[in-house]
Enzyme design. Sequence first.
Site, PDB file in Angstrom:
ATOM      1  N   CYS A  81      42.995  46.984  39.892  1.00 60.68           N
ATOM      2  CA  CYS A  81      42.927  48.428  40.131  1.00 60.68           C
ATOM      3  C   CYS A  81      42.249  49.172  38.984  1.00 60.68           C
ATOM      4  O   CYS A  81      41.811  50.310  39.157  1.00 60.68           O
ATOM      5  CB  CYS A  81      44.322  48.989  40.366  1.00 60.68           C
ATOM      6  SG  CYS A  81      45.470  48.713  39.013  1.00 60.68           S
TER       7      CYS A  81
ATOM      8  N   GLY B 238      52.405  44.085  48.745  1.00 61.87           N
ATOM      9  CA  GLY B 238      51.925  43.101  47.772  1.00 61.87           C
ATOM     10  C   GLY B 238      52.755  43.166  46.498  1.00 61.87           C
ATOM     11  O   GLY B 238      53.841  43.772  46.458  1.00 61.87           O
ATOM     12  N   GLU B 239      52.243  42.544  45.441  1.00 59.74           N
ATOM     13  CA  GLU B 239      52.988  42.497  44.177  1.00 59.74           C
ATOM     14  C   GLU B 239      53.291  43.903  43.657  1.00 59.74           C
ATOM     15  O   GLU B 239      54.399  44.197  43.198  1.00 59.74           O
ATOM     16  CB  GLU B 239      52.197  41.708  43.131  1.00 59.74           C
ATOM     17  CG  GLU B 239      52.911  41.622  41.789  1.00 59.74           C
ATOM     18  CD  GLU B 239      52.095  40.927  40.718  1.00 59.74           C
ATOM     19  OE1 GLU B 239      52.654  40.634  39.661  1.00 59.74           O
ATOM     20  OE2 GLU B 239      50.890  40.695  40.951  1.00 59.74           O
TER      21      GLU B 239
END
Length: 449
Positions: A56, A194-195
């Site tokens: 990100c 997700g994580e």
Amino acid sequence: MPHSHADALVMVGLSHRTAPIDIRERFALGDGRRAEWIDGLTAGPDVSEGVVLSTCNRTECYLAGRNAEALDRLGREALCRVSGLGVAGDSYLTTVEGASAVRHLFRVTGGLESLIVGEPQIQGQVRGAYREGRPTVGPVLHRLFQSALDVGGRVRARTSIASGVTSIPGAALGLARRVFGSLDDCGILVLGTGEMGRLTVQCLMRAGARHVFLASRDQARAERVARPLDARPMKRSAALAVLDRVDLVVTCTESESAFLRPGHARKPRQGRAPLVILDIAVPRNVDPRVADVAEAFLYNIDDLRRVVERARAARESERQRAEAIIERQVEKYRGWHRSRRADPAVRALRYTARRHVSDALEARACAPRDTDQEEALRLASRAALNKLLHGPTRAIRWLAEQPGGEARLHALEPWLSAGSGAPPRPASVDAVAAPVAARQRAGQGPDRG
């Protein structure tokens, strides 16, 4: 694994330090694109090895080949095509070469280049990039990424760099607390399983949040991930239809386009305070025009900087300790890279020695012999030869690691590949023998083993 003769190492990319989020998301490479993209880049003759790290906060290409200038040019051209910005995207890209590229990856893996210094997720992201890139990883990037992961472990084990706010979800939680105070009675929706989504739910639960919904495009996945977290599963489409019933939304999916639009946030709040939306995804999950909706406050990942800066100042002394660890490991990697220059000399030595053994064995060909005994003799000779060559091989590699070692190796190569008799003594032989002898007398020679 590629058979790389790479002498040059280059990192081309951008991060939160060099580009705002609206530019970073143009360069982001999702799961479905990375492998195909790097395969295309390494298909030509100039790029021997390649790994792409896309998170990100950064998109970085680590490339190995014979020519740094060619690697830089090809990496920049490929990234600019991904962004759709053409040559205009080039100004956002940064290039570092050689030891600087090694140092940069070590700092990234250790968390020193993260938006939140010391955050632990980056180590797993580097490991994932390395594993995903295995088909295009050769000896240079294999050693680089293995070393980087080792550095990341050392930094976190030997310093307190990871104390305090150490993750993007943690920083998002800090911002939410500044807005709401207590989260006990807040209705919270997390979009993403997700994580990052799981970590966000865990942070919220530990902070006392009791009404947390976890949404995914796939209802079954939402149920599977939400169950151990004690969150309430929802399908994304249903969740977007009931934003008027929650106070806080956190988006962190890997969608390549924004799916939360102004119309979703514009619904009457029925007496509730304005909706707070934290978009911590790249590319962004929330249309930037949502910020113009009166009933909503929108924050993105770049808005977390104030929370981050306070945590960073508190960990400055730990950063210095981490820097020292990184510098030691950079030097260790540089020594390994210099030792690769010994490969031609080592091959010459081993080829010459094996040829002499082979010639001696063939000289027995005319004499009567037992086939089994002959094979046993051949194997025993090869094993003895390898043992004899182990010490000289280590010495040659040690010499290559020393400053000026490459020139000394060139002076030694005529002896290593000699057939019968010694070649003419080069003028530089004293430059080879004297420093080695001096270091050995001082106990600085290659380790025995």
